[in-house]
Write an enzyme that holds these catalytic residues in place. Structure first.
Site, short mmCIF file in Angstrom:
data_model
loop_
_atom_site.label_atom_id
_atom_site.label_comp_id
_atom_site.label_asym_id
_atom_site.label_seq_id
_atom_site.Cartn_x
_atom_site.Cartn_y
_atom_site.Cartn_z
N SER A 99 14.46 29.78 -19.97
CA SER A 99 14.74 29.10 -21.24
C SER A 99 14.90 27.59 -21.02
O SER A 99 13.96 26.93 -20.59
CB SER A 99 15.97 29.73 -21.90
OG SER A 99 16.08 29.32 -23.25
N ASP A 196 10.56 37.43 -28.76
CA ASP A 196 11.56 36.38 -28.52
C ASP A 196 11.82 35.63 -29.82
O ASP A 196 10.91 35.01 -30.37
CB ASP A 196 11.03 35.43 -27.45
CG ASP A 196 12.09 34.46 -26.93
OD1 ASP A 196 12.96 34.06 -27.72
OD2 ASP A 196 12.02 34.11 -25.74
N HIS A 226 14.27 37.51 -25.88
CA HIS A 226 14.58 36.29 -25.13
C HIS A 226 15.33 36.58 -23.84
O HIS A 226 15.20 35.83 -22.86
CB HIS A 226 15.40 35.34 -26.02
CG HIS A 226 15.55 33.97 -25.42
ND1 HIS A 226 14.48 33.13 -25.20
CD2 HIS A 226 16.65 33.29 -24.98
CE1 HIS A 226 14.91 32.00 -24.67
NE2 HIS A 226 16.22 32.07 -24.52
#
Length: 246
Positions: A99, A196, A226
């Site tokens: 991320s 996600d 995610h």
């Protein structure tokens, strides 16, 4: 055992290091996450079984490191990661960025490509302060952020809200990677789930199209979210790291 690194900026960074052969692996976590996450621990165990060096750490304002989360910004966390990479590792490393860690790893790759042996990103979120937060705020939210200097957003990952500061947005603009050349002259594996809700699949496609390099591949995983932490997703991460190391 958790150890601590004092950075030139006066911050104290918590880290855990596993000795082993090189190139080592450095895990870079996400926004408001820490080094105790599922992916970091899984990769640490995998690296140990491979006899490979591994390092995980907390950015300032995260986990066991010094500072308050809402006082931090991308530039601070990039500086933390740069200190960790240059001080605690030797030679080129394989960066694994999750991320926000994907953005930080791209900043490292741009700033010190000689210290990067390869790159694996998991739901990479380059420029998310701008193309995610700022782009998604309506006029009222933007006005509140600029006037009060902060905005609180609900989080799906815990009871505490995400505090978005004006400094986070403005500092993020100084560290954007998608608007200028992004050479990645080493093996790169991009992993992205299609379910996600934090990082759109389009961002992964944009990164694939924007970055330049001879060995860049994107893997899309249908219905992965995610967290990207199911057994199958974790196996994909270690497979990608193994490919890059080889």
């Amino acid at each position: 055992m958790t150890e601590y690194l004092d950075t030139p900026q006066g911050r104290r960074i918590a880290y855990r290091r596993t000795e082993g052969k090189g190139p080592g692996i450095v895990f870079l976590g996400g926004f408001k996450s820490d080094m105790q996450g599922t992916k970091a621990l899984y990769l640490e165990d995998w690296a140990r079984r491979q006899g490979r060096a591994f390092l995980r750490f907390d950015y300032s304002g995260h986990g066991d490191s010094s500072g308050l989360f809402e006082e931090g910004a991308i530039g601070d966390w990039f500086a933390d990661a740069a200190s960790v990479l240059t001080t605690l590792t030797q030679g080129p490393q394989v960066l694994v960025g999750s991320s926000m860690g994907g953005w930080i790893s791209l900043l490292l790759a741009r700033a010190m490509p000689q210290r990067v042996a390869g790159l694996v990103t998991i739901a990479a979120a380059p420029d998310f302060t701008e193309q995610g937060f700022w782009a998604g705020f309506d006029a009222t939210a933007r006005a509140e952020l600029l006037d009060k200097g902060r905005l609180e957003l609900p989080s799906e990952y815990g009871p505490d809200p995400y505090v978005i500061t004006r400094r986070l947005i403005e500092d993020g603009r100084d560290h954007l990677v998608m608007g200028q050349a992004l050479p990645l002259p080493f093996p790169v594996r991009l992993l992205q789930g299609t379910a996600d809700e934090d990082v759109p699949v389009q961002w992964a496609l944009d990164l694939l199209n924007h970055a330049t390099g001879k060995d860049i591949r994107l893997t899309l995983v249908k219905d992965a979210d995610h967290r990207f932490s199911t057994d199958a997703c974790l196996a994909l991460i270690s497979d990608a790291v193994g490919e890059v190391v080889a």
